[in-house]
Design an enzyme around this catalytic site. Structure first.
Site, PDB file in Angstrom:
ATOM      1  N   SER A  57       0.791  -1.230   0.000  1.00  0.00           N
ATOM      2  CA  SER A  57       0.000   0.000   0.000  1.00  0.00           C
ATOM      3  C   SER A  57       0.825   1.282   0.000  1.00  0.00           C
ATOM      4  O   SER A  57       0.263   2.373  -0.075  1.00  0.00           O
ATOM      5  CB  SER A  57      -0.963   0.010   1.180  1.00  0.00           C
ATOM      6  N   LYS A  60       0.033   3.615  -2.737  1.00  0.00           N
ATOM      7  CA  LYS A  60      -0.985   4.666  -2.630  1.00  0.00           C
ATOM      8  C   LYS A  60      -0.379   6.065  -2.505  1.00  0.00           C
ATOM      9  O   LYS A  60      -1.068   7.070  -2.722  1.00  0.00           O
ATOM     10  CB  LYS A  60      -1.904   4.398  -1.439  1.00  0.00           C
ATOM     11  N   SER A 120      -5.754   2.980   4.846  1.00  0.00           N
ATOM     12  CA  SER A 120      -5.201   2.269   3.693  1.00  0.00           C
ATOM     13  C   SER A 120      -6.295   1.567   2.890  1.00  0.00           C
ATOM     14  O   SER A 120      -6.117   0.434   2.414  1.00  0.00           O
ATOM     15  CB  SER A 120      -4.144   1.245   4.140  1.00  0.00           C
ATOM     16  N   LYS A 232       2.974   6.227   5.380  1.00  0.00           N
ATOM     17  CA  LYS A 232       2.186   5.141   4.796  1.00  0.00           C
ATOM     18  C   LYS A 232       2.746   3.772   5.151  1.00  0.00           C
ATOM     19  O   LYS A 232       3.941   3.517   5.001  1.00  0.00           O
ATOM     20  CB  LYS A 232       2.133   5.282   3.270  1.00  0.00           C
TER      21      LYS A 232
END
Length: 412
Positions: A57, A60, A120, A232
């Site tokens: 993720s 992202k 997420s 993140k």
């Protein structure tokens, strides 16, 4: 033989970004990692940072950067209403990858942006990608184009969420290096510093449900770390447990990335090791502030004055080992002859550094411009100066000749 071994070790330490003095570098249990100063791009510690691995993720980061750019370009608004497609709804119902999940109703761009960062949410990322480009596949093309523009040459995106291909329902695997992720994080926080107002939130509400941040190093969380501003996490079967972070202490902001750690707990523990080492071992030094006037530093010929004041057009900020010997700034002047106009660029100043920097970064330097206009001196003044300089040269030549003769007489 011992000297050769020590020399080779010293070279190795420099190559991988380890300092050769100060606190010993920690052992980081991750397949790949990097730590860099967010302002200078100087790499403070790294290992296998240029090996391409699935980022999960952390993918992202690019998805949300492009969404934020659309906001800046006024092609999207935070309050714009968007509705999940059949594909997004399917993700929301898939066991193991559903993070929110979204429902068959309208949401705002801001809600999905926050959900993709804080929780997420894969379905939120797909919704945003489809809103920007019409389809996730078209959006992925934009992601790859932007990566190349940013110099992220070892990055390849296959989907907008970071899911493994079997779950994303798009072919291919997302691949990134720790170096490229660090580059993207720095680019993000420089272009849109308000992103940190989102990433430092420990929770949000959506559809009346409280969503907790997957970053457990934030304030009051299990692995809370002072100065943590978030960024993140990422987890898939292929990627393992990953984490990219931004942390600020004592006027220094560090970016770290760990890839393929073996547990949720490990990614935060290994990040803590990096940060503890970084803040204990390095410090920022600002040699000159932006707009600072440096007096009598530029030697100038043919002017009414001998030396000029210069002004910096930015801050000369460097990252150095604590307790290291302070290095003198080095001036490089491109203009040393009058006349000089006010605010004319006359050279640069930098501090010599043998460190390693992220792609696109280099040893910090700033431009210098003249503080005042300096006209050419009058003809008589220049003639007098030329005569004085010539006279001194003649006098020095005579003195040297006399000294040679005197020494010769002594030999006899």
């Amino acid at each position: 033989m011992k000297r050769i071994i020590l020399l080779c070790l010293s070279v190795l330490l420099v190559v991988v970004g380890f300092p050769t003095a100060g606190q010993a570098a920690p052992s980081i249990q991750a397949e790949s990692y990097i730590m860099a100063d967010a302002v200078t791009g100087k790499i403070l510690l790294q290992s296998e940072a240029d090996v391409s691995l699935p980022p999960a993720s952390m993918t992202k980061l690019m998805t949300l950067y492009l969404v934020r750019r659309q906001i800046e370009l006024k092609k999207l608004t935070w309050d714009q209403k968007i509705t999940p497609s059949a594909k997004a709804l399917k993700l929301a119902k898939t066991s193991g990858i559903a993070r929110v999940p979204v429902k068959a109703k309208t949401y705002t761009v801001r809600e999905m942006y926050n959900a993709a960062f804080i929780k997420s949410a894969n379905d939120a990322a797909v919704m945003l990608a489809e809103t920007v480009a019409g389809s996730e596949a078209t959006f992925v093309e934009k992601m790859n184009e932007t990566a190349k523009q940013f110099g992220m040459n070892d990055t390849e995106y296959a989907n907008a969420s970071g899911l493994d291909a079997v779950d994303a329902t798009l072919p291919g695997t997302n691949l990134m290096t720790a170096t490229d992720i660090a580059l993207l994080v720095i680019r993000y926080i420089k272009d849109y510093p308000d992103v940190l107002d989102v990433t430092n939130k420990t929770q949000m509400k959506l559809d009346g449900e409280v969503l907790n941040n997957s970053n457990k190093m934030l304030t009051k969380e299990k692995f809370a770390y002072a100065g943590m501003r978030g960024m993140k996490t990422g987890t898939t079967d292929l990627a393992g447990y990953c984490f990219a972070s931004v942390t600020t202490r004592d006027n220094m902001t560090l970016v770290t990335v760990v890839m393929r750690t073996n547990s949720d707990q490990a990614r935060f523990q290994e990040t803590k090791k990096l940060l503890d080492y970084g803040f204990a071992t390095f410090e920022p030094l600002t040699y000159y502030g932006k707009g600072e006037r440096i007096k009598d530093v530029l030697p100038i010929k043919g002017a009414t004055v001998r030396k000029l004041d210069v002004v910096t057009d930015g801050s000369l900020y460097v990252t150095v080992l604590k307790q290291a010997k302070t290095r003198e700034p080095r001036f490089d002047f491109s203009k040393t002859t009058a006349p000089v106009t006010k605010q004319e660029v006359v050279g640069t100043v930098q501090v010599a550094d043998d460190g390693i920097y992220l792609p696109g970064f280099e040893t910090p330097r700033v431009n210098l411009y003249s503080a005042t206009a300096v006209p050419l001196a009058s003809v008589p003044t220049r003639l007098i100066r030329a005569w004085t300089a010539w006279s001194k040269q003649i006098e020095q030549a005579i003195q040297q000749s006399t000294l040679v003769n005197f020494q010769g007489d002594g030999v006899k």
